[in-house]
Write a protein that holds these residues in place. Structure first.
Motif, short mmCIF file in Angstrom:
data_model
loop_
_atom_site.label_atom_id
_atom_site.label_comp_id
_atom_site.label_asym_id
_atom_site.label_seq_id
_atom_site.Cartn_x
_atom_site.Cartn_y
_atom_site.Cartn_z
N UNK A 1 0.94 -1.37 -0.24
CA UNK A 1 -0.01 -0.42 0.11
C UNK A 1 1.29 1.09 -0.04
N UNK A 2 0.63 2.56 -0.07
CA UNK A 2 0.99 3.70 -0.59
C UNK A 2 1.41 3.99 1.47
N UNK A 3 2.77 4.88 1.23
CA UNK A 3 2.77 5.38 2.55
C UNK A 3 3.08 6.53 2.79
N UNK A 4 2.51 7.11 3.13
CA UNK A 4 3.18 9.17 3.21
C UNK A 4 3.68 9.30 4.19
N UNK A 5 5.05 10.15 4.04
CA UNK A 5 5.88 9.61 5.26
C UNK A 5 5.81 11.38 5.54
N UNK A 6 5.60 11.93 7.06
CA UNK A 6 5.59 13.79 6.94
C UNK A 6 6.71 14.18 8.52
N UNK B 1 13.43 -0.26 -1.13
CA UNK B 1 12.58 -1.75 -1.54
C UNK B 1 11.06 -1.80 -2.07
N UNK B 2 11.14 -0.65 -3.23
CA UNK B 2 10.26 -0.19 -4.28
C UNK B 2 8.45 -0.33 -4.16
N UNK B 3 8.90 0.72 -2.49
CA UNK B 3 7.54 0.42 -2.08
C UNK B 3 6.89 1.98 -2.76
N UNK B 4 5.32 2.23 -2.74
CA UNK B 4 5.45 3.78 -3.29
C UNK B 4 5.13 4.37 -2.14
N UNK B 5 6.07 5.50 -2.01
CA UNK B 5 6.12 6.27 -0.83
C UNK B 5 6.36 7.45 -1.15
N UNK B 6 5.84 8.09 -0.15
CA UNK B 6 6.58 10.20 -0.35
C UNK B 6 6.23 11.01 0.57
N UNK B 7 7.21 11.92 0.80
CA UNK B 7 8.38 12.52 2.02
C UNK B 7 7.64 13.86 1.51
N UNK B 8 7.58 14.63 2.71
CA UNK B 8 6.69 15.83 3.29
C UNK B 8 7.23 15.96 4.16
N UNK B 9 7.72 17.53 4.43
CA UNK B 9 8.32 17.81 5.08
C UNK B 9 7.52 19.95 5.74
N UNK B 10 7.38 20.04 7.22
CA UNK B 10 6.52 21.38 7.09
C UNK B 10 7.36 22.30 8.71
N UNK B 11 6.90 23.11 9.18
CA UNK B 11 8.00 23.79 9.89
C UNK B 11 7.57 23.82 11.05
N UNK B 12 7.12 23.02 11.63
CA UNK B 12 6.50 21.67 13.01
C UNK B 12 7.10 20.66 14.02
N UNK B 13 7.07 21.43 15.15
CA UNK B 13 7.63 20.84 16.74
C UNK B 13 6.49 19.55 16.38
N UNK B 14 8.12 18.25 17.42
CA UNK B 14 6.96 17.01 17.53
C UNK B 14 5.26 17.01 17.54
N UNK B 15 5.04 18.04 18.95
CA UNK B 15 3.44 18.09 18.62
C UNK B 15 2.59 18.89 18.13
N UNK B 16 3.77 19.47 17.42
CA UNK B 16 2.55 20.16 16.39
C UNK B 16 1.33 19.59 15.66
N UNK B 17 2.30 18.04 15.64
CA UNK B 17 1.48 17.43 14.74
C UNK B 17 -0.04 17.35 14.77
N UNK B 18 -0.40 16.87 16.25
CA UNK B 18 -2.08 16.92 16.82
C UNK B 18 -2.34 17.69 17.22
N UNK B 19 -1.40 18.47 18.62
CA UNK B 19 -2.54 20.03 19.23
C UNK B 19 -1.62 21.05 18.88
N UNK B 20 -1.54 21.17 17.58
CA UNK B 20 -1.41 22.62 17.25
C UNK B 20 -2.91 22.49 15.55
N UNK B 21 -2.83 24.05 15.80
CA UNK B 21 -4.03 23.74 14.30
C UNK B 21 -2.90 24.31 12.84
N UNK B 22 -2.82 23.48 12.61
CA UNK B 22 -1.65 24.06 11.39
C UNK B 22 -2.94 23.44 9.63
N UNK B 23 -3.46 24.23 9.25
CA UNK B 23 -4.56 23.88 8.13
C UNK B 23 -3.62 23.02 6.83
#
Length: 647
Positions: free
Chosen positions: A556-561, A584-606
């Protein structure tokens, strides 16, 4: 005349004592706040960094404390406060916030139960709900709807008011009895007469008219208010947050194969064929996915986009929920990330499959004729931190065991697993855990706050950190230093209601040891039992399974952030996942944001919510799953459930 004079003297004395007590307490608080501001100022280069944390006023200040709720405009309205407290104690909308926060609290986004709210949250052509209403005030990482507690300082103010009022009431009554002996005698006589009348009524047969309520009639209940409630921390659940915002809710009890009782929570769309499963990380729960309110939480956003949303909860609560009600603490906390991946996640995903398949075949009978597919829906997973590591481990082990994993896509936010590029303090903790684990494991089975009092204290201190910015800023800075400079709102996270006196998520010692083993080995691998024979029994080899060697099994595809400011799981570690999966041939993508660790869940990021949705929308019709493919040098490992191992 004398009575009036005494009353006036007592009233003036009482107010003087209250003012002196209140100001004395405020002076102590000012001193603590001032010293914290001084220390925060002396820490090099930290103030400007921490001011970027949303919802925090971290610039050093000697500002005095705020008035408690019953002293608005500097005038005590204690009696009115007590009256309102007794009447509204069980009102779900009771707000313990201070006056300065009320202006923000009134700007909550409208609930989805109203037509106008849906119009205000979304705009034509936008794939994600609008958040313009939130920007009219300072953003709060932890939404105001999830913070109702009173802090320790507010409780001290309240306790001093109660004590002073009670003491002077007793003095006032004593003075009244002394100065009015005739009135005292009449009062005593009336009391004796009423007591004797009650005795006679008690011995007589009294017929009391009664009425029977029908099954559909509401059962009246008397509003009560207890000392526990008056000092209670905010113990609301994920259900309370979801339903207060007008969304539907369903709780599903899931029992794992090794007897752990898990709570799988749901924001249901029963006819939806798009399903999103969200899995939290370490020291967290499903509350993290809804804590930012309507327009800032992934769970609500996904529901608004037509998804049937499921919120998973790992094992690991202070309440120790298990089929064995007498399970010991040592036995309950005896699990690692292996059990999260091979027991918790499979149990919850299979329950999702069971529920959704049954519902869809009932609502859409034509699905019963589709014999070629046993899954009439698409299931995607959104995971954070340790939840991401457990989900990766789950997919790999299910593929090895040739069992369906039911997933169509993975979106992983700062996933754990690789940790060799980490702050120095993590290296110290790693070495201590690996060195002392034989001694600590029998005595420290889990890391959590064991008593209700200290859980309550922690919860209330979080409120004080909001009220006194210098103190909160100092604590935030110390935690940030400890975690290598990560600028997440670590103190603000304590405001989430799942950190309360009744229950609290913890982490087992083995989970911490498992992470230390991964960091030491510089590999994403399964738990090392420290014994070749036990590892052989669990994995068919003397060494734990290196999961990185099996990334080729992903179908399955995997998206890494990753977060560029994340110092807990640095972007280099997420990029390692990406490189290994790509190779390994996985359908994978990668993206970065200007976030700290908890910003992914505890901050409002549109922008993050928009990106996650864009990845989920890529899920199309399911094709045939590739069969198990291993390298020529690899053999199929055997996997045993680790609860049967005694290492």
């Amino acid at each position: 005349m004398i009575q009036r004079f005494v009353d006036d003297v007592l009233a003036v004395t009482k107010e003087s004592v209250k003012t002196f007590t209140y100001e004395s307490l405020n002076n102590v608080v000012r001193l603590i706040n001032g010293l914290s501001a001084l220390l925060l100022t002396l820490l090099p280069g930290r103030g400007s960094v921490l001011e970027g944390v949303h919802g925090w006023e971290l610039r050093p200040t000697f500002r005095g404390p705020r008035f408690p709720r019953w002293m608005e405009n500097g005038v005590s309205s204690f009696n009115q406060f007590i009256h309102e407290l007794s009447v509204d104690s069980d009102d779900s909308s009771l707000d313990y916030s201070s006056g300065e926060e009320d202006g923000i609290g009134n700007e909550y986004p409208a609930t989805p139960s109203s037509q106008s709210s849906r119009g205000s949250r979304s705009s034509p052509g936008s794939p994600w709900p609008s958040i313009k209403r939130v920007h009219s005030h300072k953003e709060h990482v932890v939404h105001s709807t999830t913070d109702r507690r009173r802090g320790v300082i507010e409780d001290l103010h309240l306790a001093s008011e109660i004590f002073i009022e009670s003491a002077f009431e007793m003095v006032h009554k004593a003075a009244h009895f002394i100065l009015s002996p005739l009135e005292t005698i009449r009062t005593l006589f009336r009391w004796l007469w009423s007591w004797s009348s009650c005795e006679r009524d008690h011995n007589a047969d009294v017929i009391v008219p009664t009425a029977t309520l029908g099954d559909d009639d509401p059962v009246p209940s008397e509003r009560t208010y207890t000392f526990h409630q008056s000092l209670n921390t905010d113990a609301r659940t994920c259900q309370d947050v979801i339903t207060e915002l007008g969304y539907p809710y369903e709780a599903i009890r899931v029992v794992t194969n090794d007897g752990y009782v898990l709570l799988l929570e749901r924001i249901p769309r029963r006819d939806a064929r798009k399903v999103l499963y969200l899995q939290h990380g370490i020291f967290d729960s499903s509350m993290g996915w809804v804590s930012n309110g309507v327009v800032g939480s992934p769970a609500f956003a996904a529901f608004d986009q037509g998804y049937d949303v499921y919120l998973g909860n790992f094992r690991g609560l202070v309440s120790r929920e298990h089929v064995d009600k007498n399970i010991s603490s040592r036995q309950y906390w005896k699990y690692s990330i292996n059990e999260h991946a091979m027991e918790d996640i499979p149990a919850m995903i299979e329950k999702i499959h069971e529920v959704k398949t049954s519902e869809l075949k009932l609502s859409q009978p034509e699905l019963a004729e589709e014999t070629d597919s046993d899954q009439p829906f698409k299931l995607c997973a959104l995971c954070h931190s340790m939840g991401g590591a457990a989900m990766l481990m789950y997919v790999i082990t299910r593929r090895i065991e040739e069992k369906p994993h039911r997933l169509s896509r993975l979106v992983l936010l700062s996933p754990a697993g690789f940790h060799d590029d980490a702050p120095f303090i993590f290296t110290v903790i790693e070495n201590l855990l690996l060195l002392l684990s034989p001694l600590l494991a029998p005595f420290v089975p889990g890391l959590y706050i064991p008593t209700r009092f200290f859980r309550m204290l922690l919860n209330k201190l979080a409120r004080d950190f909001h009220h006194y910015p210098a103190v909160g800023g100092l604590v935030q800075t110390v935690v940030s230093y400890f975690l290598g400079g990560d600028s997440s709102n670590w103190v603000g996270v304590l405001g989430i209601p799942h950190y309360n006196m009744n229950d609290m998520p913890g982490v087992s010692f083995r989970v911490g040891l498992h992470l230390a083993q991964m960091k030491h080995a510089k590999k994403f691998r399964m738990f090392d039992y420290g014994n070749a024979s036990l590892n052989m029994e669990a994995y068919g080899s003397p060494e734990p399974l290196d999961l990185g060697e099996y990334f080729g099994l992903f179908d399955i595809p995997v998206d890494l952030v990753a977060g560029r400011k994340d110092q807990v799981i640095r972007p280099t570690m997420v990029k390692r996942y990406y490189k290994m999966m790509k190779d390994a041939g996985v359908d994978v993508s990668f993206n970065e944001f200007e976030y700290a660790h908890l910003d992914f869940t505890f901050s409002h990021r549109e922008e993050l919510l928009a990106y996650v949705m864009s990845r989920l929308l890529l899920v199309g019709e399911s094709g045939s799953k590739p069969k198990l493919k291993l390298k020529p040098s690899q053999k199929v490992p055997k996997l045993r459930r680790n609860d049967k191992l005694d290492g």
